[in-house]
Design an enzyme around this catalytic site. Structure first.
Site, PDB file in Angstrom:
ATOM      1  CD  GLU A  30      -3.338   0.070   2.010  1.00  0.00           C
ATOM      2  OE1 GLU A  30      -4.217  -0.796   1.864  1.00  0.00           O
ATOM      3  OE2 GLU A  30      -3.227   0.736   3.046  1.00  0.00           O
TER       4      GLU A  30
ATOM      5  CG  HIS B 142       7.770 -29.713  -0.120  1.00  0.00           C
ATOM      6  ND1 HIS B 142       8.295 -30.953  -0.406  1.00  0.00           N
ATOM      7  CD2 HIS B 142       8.545 -29.199   0.868  1.00  0.00           C
ATOM      8  CE1 HIS B 142       9.332 -31.173   0.391  1.00  0.00           C
ATOM      9  NE2 HIS B 142       9.509 -30.124   1.170  1.00  0.00           N
TER      10      HIS B 142
ATOM     11  CE  LYS C 299     -12.379   1.724   1.084  1.00  0.00           C
ATOM     12  NZ  LYS C 299     -11.777   2.712   1.971  1.00  0.00           N
TER      13      LYS C 299
HETATM   14  O1  PA5 Z   1      -3.356   1.449   5.943  1.00  0.00           O
HETATM   15  C1  PA5 Z   1      -4.447   1.939   5.735  1.00  0.00           C
HETATM   16  O2  PA5 Z   1      -4.664   3.147   5.824  1.00  0.00           O
HETATM   17  C2  PA5 Z   1      -5.638   1.064   5.378  1.00  0.00           C
HETATM   18  O3  PA5 Z   1      -5.261  -0.243   5.158  1.00  0.00           O
HETATM   19  C3  PA5 Z   1      -6.670   1.103   6.481  1.00  0.00           C
HETATM   20  O4  PA5 Z   1      -6.090   0.660   7.679  1.00  0.00           O
HETATM   21  C4  PA5 Z   1      -7.896   0.254   6.154  1.00  0.00           C
HETATM   22  O5  PA5 Z   1      -8.424   0.635   4.920  1.00  0.00           O
HETATM   23  C5  PA5 Z   1      -8.954   0.392   7.228  1.00  0.00           C
HETATM   24  O6  PA5 Z   1      -9.345   1.717   7.367  1.00  0.00           O
HETATM   25  P1  PA5 Z   1     -10.131   2.224   8.628  1.00  0.00           P
HETATM   26  O7  PA5 Z   1      -9.269   2.050   9.830  1.00  0.00           O
HETATM   27  O8  PA5 Z   1     -10.411   3.668   8.342  1.00  0.00           O
HETATM   28  O9  PA5 Z   1     -11.388   1.417   8.746  1.00  0.00           O
END
Ligand code: PA5
Length: 444
Positions: A286, A307, A421
Site C-alpha cells: 500500500e 514443496h 469502494k
Molecule cells: O493502511 C491503511 O490506511 C488502510 O489499510 C486502512 O487501515 C484500512 O483501509 C482500514 O481503514 P479504517 O481504519 O479507516 O477502517
C-alpha cells in the site's frame, strides 16, 4: 540486549556492496525528509517518533481496559480491516502457542471480523459467539469502512441480545479518529470506552497505537516489552547509514529494483510468522505500489512452500529476491529420538534438535536460491518474543518510509484503495451514488 540485525552478504554477488552503499546519500536524504517532515505525505509521520513517546501511564490505561475485557470475556472479537487488524493479528499469532485455539490457557481467544464480507464467515462466527461470553474491539480510523461497520452492526446486535444493552456497553471498546466518522458519533452516543488513532498515524503504521496494543494486551502479551523493543529500534534506525538497518534495507531493495528485480519475497521458517508477512505485504504494497512503480511484496512459509513455490523460486523468471526472517533461538526444545530399527533411515538425525534440521534447511535453501540467481537478504531475530517483534515491526515501518522516499513516491497515502469502494457503493445503490449506479449498470 542485542538488536535484530540485517545481513546483506548474499546480495553482494549480484550487486557489489559499493553500488548498494552508493544509495547512502539518497537514504540519508530520505531519513532527513522523514525527520524534518519535508517529504510527501508529511502529515502522516506520527509513527516515526511514536514508540519513544508512549508513556507508562498510557500503557497502564490500555492494560486496565484489556484486563476488564479479559475478566468478562472468553472471546474478544476485533473488528477491523487492513491496518486496523493486520498488526494485532501478526503479533498475536507470532507470540501465541500455535494450538492455543484448542486449549484453555486462561487467556481469552482473540478472533477477527470485519476484514471480509463473507456471509459464511460471519454466520459461523456468530453461531460460535452464541455459546461464548464475548466482547468487541471495534477499530476503524475513518469510522466508515463498510466491511468493519457491517461486522460491528451484526456483532453489536448479537451482544446486546445476549447480555442487554447496558452490559454490552461495558464489553465494547472503540478505537477511531478523535472527532470524525460514524464510529466516533456512535461511540459518543452509546458511551463506549474509546481510544484515539492519532490524525498523523496512517492505518498500516498504527500497530504501536491502541489499534495493536489493546488486542495484543487482551491476548495476554507484554505490551511494555513490545513497545520497549520498538523504542530500541527507533533509536537504532536514527543512526547514520551504515549503522541504520532500515536504511540498509531500503538501499538494498531499491538497488535490486533498479536492476530489474520486481518482486520481493518475505520468507520465514516458522508458521507463526505467516501474518507478520501479511502485515508486511500491506505495509509495503500500500505504501509503494503507486505511480506505476513499486516492488510487488510476496511471501512464503518455508519449508512448507518449498514443496509448492520452491520450484518457481529456484528456476522461474529471475525477477525476484528474498528477504528471510531468521529466528536464532526457538522457544521450545524437541530432540529427535534414536530408533533401533531405523526403518525410516533417520538415525543420522538422532540426538539433534528439530531446529538444527530447520536451520540446515534454511542454509541449504539460501545457497540453492543464490545459486539459482535469487539475491538473499537476512533479518536475524535472536528470539521470537514481544521485545524483538516490537523491533521488527518498527524496523519495517522505518524501512518503508525511507524506501518509499528513495523510490520517489508518497509512502503514506493509498489513493488506489478507493476505486473498488466507489464501484461497490454504486452497485449497492448507496444514497449519493445515483449517477455512478446508472453508469456502472450500463457496463454490466
Ligand atoms: O493502511 C491503511 O490506511 C488502510 O489499510 C486502512 O487501515 C484500512 O483501509 C482500514 O481503514 P479504517 O481504519 O479507516 O477502517
Amino acid at each position: 540486549m542485542e538488536n535484530i540485525s540485517i545481513q546483506l552478504e548474499k546480495v553482494f554477488g549480484f550487486i557489489p556492496k559499493e553500488e548498494i552503499y552508493g544509495y547512502a546519500a539518497k537514504c540519508e536524504t530520505a531519513q532527513e525528509m522523514l525527520h524534518q517532515g519535508t517529504g510527501k505525505g508529511n502529515d502522516f509521520l506520527g509513527w516515526l517518533n511514536l514508540p519513544g513517546s508512549i508513556s507508562e501511564e498510557f500503557l497502564n490505561d490500555v492494560l486496565a481496559t484489556a484486563e476488564g475485557l479479559r475478566k468478562k470475556c472468553e472471546v474478544v472479537v476485533v473488528a477491523g480491516i487492513g491496518g486496523s487488524y493486520l498488526g494485532a493479528k501478526a503479533v498475536i499469532d507470532a507470540l501465541s502457542n500455535t494450538f492455543s485455539w484448542m486449549q484453555n490457557d486462561g487467556n481469552p481467544k482473540v478472533l477477527f471480523a470485519g476484514h471480509n464480507i463473507s456471509e459464511d464467515y460471519l454466520a459461523e462466527l456468530m453461531a460460535l459467539l452464541q455459546t461464548k461470553s464475548f466482547g468487541i474491539i471495534n477499530i476503524s480510523k475513518s469510522g466508515t469502512t463498510t466491511e468493519t461497520a457491517l461486522a460491528f452492526r451484526l456483532l453489536k446486535t448479537l451482544l446486546e441480545e445476549k447480555v442487554g444493552k447496558e452490559e454490552a456497553k461495558t464489553r465494547i471498546v472503540a478505537i477511531t479518529d478523535a472527532k470524525r466518522g460514524a464510529l466516533r458519533t456512535l461511540s459518543t452516543q452509546e458511551g463506549y470506552k474509546t481510544y484515539v488513532i492519532p490524525d498523523n498515524v496512517g492505518g498500516r503504521y498504527s500497530v504501536l497505537t491502541p489499534v495493536g496494543l489493546l488486542p495484543i494486551a487482551v491476548a495476554g502479551f507484554d505490551i511494555k516489552q513490545f513497545v520497549a523493543g520498538a523504542v530500541a529500534m527507533e533509536k537504532q534506525c536514527a543512526a547514520s547509514f551504515e549503522e541504520n538497518p532500515a536504511a540498509l534495507y531500503a538501499a538494498t531493495r531499491n538497488a535490486l529494483y533498479a536492476q530489474g528485480k520486481k518482486i520481493e519475497i518475505l520468507v520465514n521458517y516458522h508458521p507463526k510468522l505467516h501474518f507478520v508477512s501479511e502485515w508486511w505485504k500491506q505495509l509495503y504494497g500500500e505504501s509503494e505500489g503507486k505511480e506505476n512503480k513499486g516492488l510487488f511484496p510476496a511471501s512464503v512459509d518455508l519449508t512448507t512452500d518449498l514443496h509448492s513455490m520452491g520450484q518457481w523460486i529456484q528456476q522461474g523468471e529471475r525477477t525476484i529476491f528474498e528477504t528471510v526472517i531468521s529466528i536464532t533461538q526457538p522457544k521450545e526444545t524437541v530432540v529427535i529420538p534414536h530408533d533401533e530399527e531405523n526403518l525410516d533411515g533417520l538415525n543420522f538425525l538422532a540426538g539433534k534438535r528439530v531446529d538444527q534440521v530447520n536451520k540446515m534447511a534454511e542454509l541449504g535453501t539460501q545457497i540453492a536460491h543464490v545459486d539459482g540467481g535469487v539475491p538473499n537478504l537476512k533479518i536475524v531475530l535472536p528470539e521470537l518474543n514481544e521485545y524483538y517483534i516490537g523491533q521488527l515491526l518498527y524496523f519495517f515501518e522505518k524501512g518503508c518510509g525511507i524506501s518509499g522516499y528513495v523510490l520517489g513516491i508518497n509512502p503514506f497515502d493509498q489513493p488506489g484503495v478507493e476505486d473498488y469502494k466507489k464501484n461497490m457503493f454504486a452497485l449497492l445503490e448507496k444514497p449519493g451514488y445515483e449517477e455512478a449506479s446508472a453508469a456502472i449498470r450500463k457496463r454490466l
